[in-house]
Design a protein around this motif. Structure first.
Motif, PDB file in Angstrom:
ATOM      1  N   ALA A 158      -4.489   3.328  -3.623  1.00 40.76           N
ATOM      2  CA  ALA A 158      -3.847   2.606  -2.523  1.00 40.76           C
ATOM      3  C   ALA A 158      -4.670   2.756  -1.248  1.00 40.76           C
ATOM      4  CB  ALA A 158      -2.430   3.128  -2.308  1.00 40.76           C
ATOM      5  N   ASN A 175      -6.225   0.035   1.459  1.00 40.61           N
ATOM      6  CA  ASN A 175      -5.787   0.096   2.849  1.00 40.61           C
ATOM      7  C   ASN A 175      -6.968   0.094   3.815  1.00 40.61           C
ATOM      8  OD1 ASN A 175      -3.444   0.134   4.480  1.00 40.61           O
ATOM      9  ND2 ASN A 175      -3.982   2.206   5.115  1.00 40.61           N
ATOM     10  N   GLU A 220      -2.376  -5.954  -3.909  1.00 42.86           N
ATOM     11  CA  GLU A 220      -1.334  -4.919  -3.868  1.00 42.86           C
ATOM     12  C   GLU A 220      -0.331  -5.095  -4.997  1.00 42.86           C
ATOM     13  OE1 GLU A 220      -1.016  -2.207  -2.511  1.00 42.86           O
ATOM     14  OE2 GLU A 220      -2.836  -2.447  -1.343  1.00 42.86           O
ATOM     15  N   VAL A 277       0.849  -1.195   0.000  1.00 43.55           N
ATOM     16  CA  VAL A 277       0.000   0.000   0.000  1.00 43.55           C
ATOM     17  C   VAL A 277       0.883   1.244   0.000  1.00 43.55           C
ATOM     18  CG1 VAL A 277      -1.616   1.325   1.380  1.00 43.55           C
ATOM     19  CG2 VAL A 277      -1.870  -1.138   1.202  1.00 43.55           C
TER      20      VAL A 277
END
Ligand SMILES: Nc1ncnc2c1ncn2[C@@H]1O[C@H](COP(=O)(O)OP(=O)(O)O)[C@@H](O)[C@H]1O
Ligand SMILES: [Mg+2]
Lengths: 254, 528
Positions: free
Chosen positions: B430, B434, B372, B230
């Motif tokens: 990202a 997260n 990711e 992330v």
């Protein structure tokens, strides 16, 4: 037919100082026009107005009949390119990359195309690279494309700046003291280069202190003194004008 | 290759012998020091690093470019490792009685080696000829070995649990890299990697995909790397803004936060203000887009500013975001934040559950890890392709000389806005992931310190490169974790590490070619 560049009443005031004072100037197709004058006469300030780096306090600039105003990239896209008195290259890019940057306003690839890498991207990139290579060869840097700009000799840096300016396919090229710091032989080469540029169909306006260089090269010369245009005419007319001699004797320059 | 006179070798030979003997002897008079240091006969703990650094003494008899500096680096590395452990031994052993004779012997040996290296003739620097061209098979093998060494070092370092030993490890790695650098190895590897780029990328990608399968169902490091992932996507985005366009954005974490809130609010969390559930793929893109719009809104007025002013204003906007999130109870639930964000689910596939693949059970975090990886891969493609296009060249031109860039026909404001928006987009994407990974979002995760850490990751890794951003974010994530047992001295050590790195490698760990030219005069230039 109207001239390529029409400058009317351009004035630039810094605080109390009148750097450029109601200057009129024309540059025709295929012409080489010289701008001379003592140090601090406002020559660079005038060029800054003509290239959009500074907005004139008053006056208009027309190029190919259209009014020019706004940010510098609009001037460049319209066809006015320039070099700088104090060389301003991208010092850590190679000579080749410097010229490629000059292609920016003549290329169109956008975000999607740059990420997607379609045929259009590759075609445009190849074309830019071919033109950059051709321009480097034209100014005499054909073998130095891979050299980082700041490692080039002084004269080569000046030539590279010209190549970068030409990469934007200008109709008018503004040269601010292109032979500063050059020896006699390099100066002659620069004069030849300016003529070759003119022969490519690009009009040139050039600032210089070197009288021999200016009078041997230019079709027409304008003399600036304290911001205003004192005289304008053929090299012979300007050379014989008593006011010019007085202006120079009054304020001797390098 | 030339052999030195024996007399010149006597001093370092004695030093090497002492260091080997010392490394195989006990270093501690008390039990319980990491690496069974009270026992002799084997090189446990940091002693192993000393033993490995002895290899540098081979340079006393082999004449090669950069040997003096390389030998000096290896010897000083040993001095530093022994010295650090002596300090720790004195500290934990209650005074000078703590260290055993083996440690003193090692220190003397390392000192002798350093003195010998100091007396070596300066010689020439490493030249490309020291590493002549090899057949393709050797080059391919070298790339593979180089990558393996990197991964090996990472895995090795991660496996070290004691903080003091980890510091020794870092010192060892640092000095070893310095020695290899002076020998010209990295210059050679850089050229090789550039030439074998596809293969290096393929190998690196394969190793990254294979990683969860090597963890035997243990979720810990998979989880850590998912978190690093992330951070890495955000760092790549910030690298567009700082590394390419040269805009110092000190409020960048706000975009990450915007993405996180979008991700959390649209996931129908248990404690939330919005009760809708939007498919995840749409949310990722939406989070990115919302962040990008924020980027444009913040960028439009600020990008006319230069350098310091821009940094200050972006810092201010970052704080405004945090304070707004903290107070807008109706949407963000204020300081409580949104919590209970459910695991991702797509078409009956639950990302939170363990799955079995090829006979290996992968914990739930492995799914996020793969998400990711996909995001990182996408970010890398966007970054490298933009960098190598007229847009990337324009960004670099703006960074180098904005006036000249504008005069060369670049619409500087538009391109700066573009860099801002793309960087924000990546951070936003990202952020949405997260939100699911940490299952909650609250304002205190998006402080000024986080922005600084991201900038540090980019600068430390090397501006303008992808490996730099990846390495920088890994280092910044792992270092504080590993130094945990130093408690209050942790940030001090961390700061010291950053200062040292910037002193000796200002261009970052993996700088771009251009960036290296800014700091080193001898950096090679590519052919056009
Ligand atoms: N940005 C500026 N701010 C204030 N004064 C300036 C600025 N640029 C130029 N000047 C002043 O304007 C005058 C003309 O300068 P310039 O155009 O550089 O002259 P030249 O190029 O003919 O030597 C000088 O007196 C100079 O000090
Ligand atoms: Mg001037």
């Amino acid at each position: 037919m109207s001239p390529l560049l029409e400058v009317r009443g351009v004035t630039k005031r810094f605080e109390g100082l009148l750097a450029v004072d109601r200057v009129d100037l024309d540059v025709g197709q295929g012409e080489i026009v010289g701008v001379i004058g003592p140090n601090g006469a406002g020559k660079t300030s005038l060029f800054n107005c003509l290239s959009g780096l500074d907005a004139p306090t008053a006056g208009t600039i027309r190029f190919r009949g259209e009014l020019l105003a706004g940010r510098p990239d609009r001037f460049t896209r319209a066809g006015v390119a320039r070099t700088f008195q104090n060389i301003r290259l991208f010092p850590h890019m190679t000579a080749f990359e410097n010229v490629l940057v000059g292609r920016h306003c003549r290329t169109r690839v956008g975000l999607a195309s740059a990420i997607g890498r379609g045929p259009r991207f590759h075609r445009e990139e190849r074309e830019s690279e071919a033109r950059a290579g051709e321009l480097l060869a034209f100014v005499g840097l054909g073998r130095l494309g891979g050299v980082v700009a700041r490692n080039l000799s002084y004269g080569d840096q000046r030539r590279l700046e010209i190549a970068r300016a030409l990469a934007s396919e200008p109709g008018l090229l503004l040269l601010d003291e292109p032979r500063a710091g050059m020896n006699a032989q390099e100066t002659r080469a620069t004069a030849d280069l300016v003529r070759l540029i003119r022969d490519r169909g690009v009009a040139v306006a050039v600032i210089e202190h070197d009288m021999r260089f200016i009078f041997g090269l230019c079709d027409r010369v304008a003399v600036l003194v304290q911001g205003h245009k004192l005289v304008e005419g053929s090299p012979a007319e300007v050379q014989g004008d008593p006011r010019v001699i007085e202006a120079y004797l009054g304020a001797p320059t390098a | 290759m030339r052999l030195d006179r024996p007399s010149g070798v006597a001093l370092p030979a004695a030093g090497a012998a002492a260091l080997v003997a010392g490394s195989l002897s006990p270093w501690a008079t008390f039990a319980g020091f990491p690496g069974k240091m009270s026992l002799g006969g084997f090189p446990g703990g940091a002693r192993l690093f000393c033993l490995l650094l002895v290899a540098g003494s081979a340079l006393f008899v082999v004449d090669t470019g950069g040997r003096r500096r390389a030998a000096l680096a290896a010897a000083l590395g040993a001095v530093a490792v022994v010295g650090l452990n002596l300090v720790a031994l004195v500290d934990q052993g209650g005074g000078l009685g703590g260290p055993a004779w083996g440690a003193w012997l090692s220190l003397a040996g390392a000192g002798l080696l350093a003195a010998g290296a100091w007396r070596l003739p300066a010689g020439r620097a490493a030249a490309p000829d020291d590493w002549p061209a090899r057949p393709a098979s050797v080059e391919v093998a070298a790339v593979a070995v180089g990558l393996l060494a990197l991964l090996g070092a990472v895995v090795w370092g991660l496996a070290i649990n004691e903080s003091s030993r980890f510091v020794s490890f870092l010192v060892f790695v640092g000095f070893t890299c310095a020695a290899l650098h002076h020998l010209g190895l990295f210059t050679w590897l850089t050229v090789l990697f550039a030439r074998r780029q596809r293969m290096a990328v393929a190998l690196g990608g394969a190793a990254a995909v294979a990683f969860p399968f090597t963890q035997q169902g243990n979720a810990y490091w998979i989880r850590v790397f998912a978190s690093i992932g992330v951070f890495a996507v955000a760092a790549i985005g910030l690298n567009v803004v700082v590394g390419l366009a040269g805009l110092l954005d000190l409020g960048y974490v706000a975009f990450f936060g915007v993405g996180a809130y979008v991700g959390a609010l649209l996931a129908n969390a248990s404690l939330t203000t919005v009760h809708v559930h939007v498919p995840f793929l749409a949310v990722v893109l939406l989070g990115g887009c919302v962040a990008a719009v924020f980027g444009l809104v913040i960028g439009a007025p600020t990008l006319r500013l230069r350098g310091d002013y821009l940094a200050i204003v972006t810092l201010g906007f970052g704080e405004i975001f945090r304070i707004t999130a903290n107070n807008w109870d109706g949407l963000t639930r204020g300081p409580n934040g949104i919590s209970g964000v459910p695991d991702l689910a797509a078409g009956g596939f639950n990302f939170g559950a363990a799955h079995s693949l090829f006979g290996v059970t992968l914990p739930g975090f492995a799914n996020y890890y793969f998400v990711e990886l996909a995001l990182i891969a996408a970010a890398i493609v966007v970054f490298t392709r933009l960098n190598d296009s007229r847009i990337g060249r324009a960004w670099v031109a703006i960074r180098e000389d904005e006036v000249a860039a504008a005069a060369s026909g670049i619409d500087t404001i538009r391109l700066k806005l573009l860099a801002f928006a793309i960087g924000a987009f990546m951070a936003g994407c990202a952020g949405t992931v997260n939100a699911h990974l940490t299952t909650q979002v609250s304002p205190d995760s998006y402080t000024f310190l986080e922005s600084i850490l991201l900038v540090a990751a980019v600068v430390l890794g090397g501006m303008g490169t992808v490996p730099g951003a990846l390495l920088g974010s890994t280092a910044l994530f792992v270092l504080p974790e590993k130094l945990r047992s130093f408690q209050d001295k942790r940030l001090l050590l961390f700061g010291a590490a950053l200062v040292l790195l910037m002193r000796f490698r200002p261009e970052g760990l993996v700088p771009s070619r251009r960036r290296r030219r800014e700091f080193r005069d001898d950096a090679p230039a590519p052919a056009p």
